[in-house]
Design an enzyme around this catalytic site. Sequence first.
Site, PDB file in Angstrom:
ATOM      1  CE  LYS A 119      -0.440  -3.010  -7.344  1.00  0.00           C
ATOM      2  NZ  LYS A 119      -0.512  -2.065  -6.224  1.00  0.00           N
TER       3      LYS A 119
HETATM    4  C1  E4P Z   1       0.261  -3.468  -3.133  1.00  0.00           C
HETATM    5  O1  E4P Z   1       0.738  -3.252  -4.228  1.00  0.00           O
HETATM    6  C2  E4P Z   1      -0.750  -2.622  -2.482  1.00  0.00           C
HETATM    7  O2  E4P Z   1      -0.562  -1.290  -2.890  1.00  0.00           O
HETATM    8  C3  E4P Z   1      -0.637  -2.590  -0.983  1.00  0.00           C
HETATM    9  O3  E4P Z   1       0.433  -3.366  -0.520  1.00  0.00           O
HETATM   10  C4  E4P Z   1      -1.923  -2.763  -0.263  1.00  0.00           C
HETATM   11  O4  E4P Z   1      -1.687  -2.703   1.109  1.00  0.00           O
HETATM   12  P1  E4P Z   1      -2.813  -2.433   2.209  1.00  0.00           P
HETATM   13  O5  E4P Z   1      -3.470  -3.728   2.531  1.00  0.00           O
HETATM   14  O6  E4P Z   1      -2.055  -1.894   3.379  1.00  0.00           O
HETATM   15  O7  E4P Z   1      -3.765  -1.433   1.614  1.00  0.00           O
END
Ligand code: E4P
EC number: 2.2.1.2
Length: 214
Positions: free
Chosen positions: A83
Amino acid sequence: MKFFIDTAEVAEIRAAHELGLVDGVTTNPSLIAKSGRDFTEVITEIAGFVDGPISAEVIALDAEGMIKEGKELAKIHQNIVIKVPMTTEGLKATKEFSRLGININVTLIFSPLQALLAAKAGATYVSPFVGRLDDVGHEGMEGVEQIRTIYDNYGYDTQIIVASVRSPLHVLHAGLIGADICTIPFAVMKQLAHHPLTDVGIEKFLADWNKAKA
Ligand code: E4P
């Protein structure tokens, strides 16, 4: 639509896995920190029982650092997806990972044009954060709809992971739009299974059954 689970809590992943709802896992530095565990150890444990893509995020902000970290993470298991944040450095790293045949999830996408750039750089997945957009008064799902249209217009095979999911409605809209994947916190996954009329229906069936037997 595939379901990924958005957590680094192994117990939650195991519970969702038992329900047959885990096609993959997404983590991020905040989720890993919340788990209180060592990054490599958690990712290795997840890869031991989840048969699907597992996103592990780099910390470096420069392309060189991202590539170095990503190569190490990719060694953990063949299902690891690197990522990287949606920055110009992240795009450079994406291009290199794509050349190396390593799967990439470009994260922190807040506009359809960012998703277009990520696809052009060779991203396997993009993660538009719908909940965080909703939080600041923008329709997060509108952006996902536009990404779907752009990808379909030009035949990009980059997969859309609807991320930052806060409620069942996000999952519903993701399905209606035709997003490839929704990455869902365990609490929301459990909400999807419940409907008050199902509970009322069960109660009524049992009451009628018991009455007939009395
Ligand atoms: C995506 O890969 C992220 O880990 C996640 O969806 C972030 O979500 P949040 O806005 O609830 O932190």
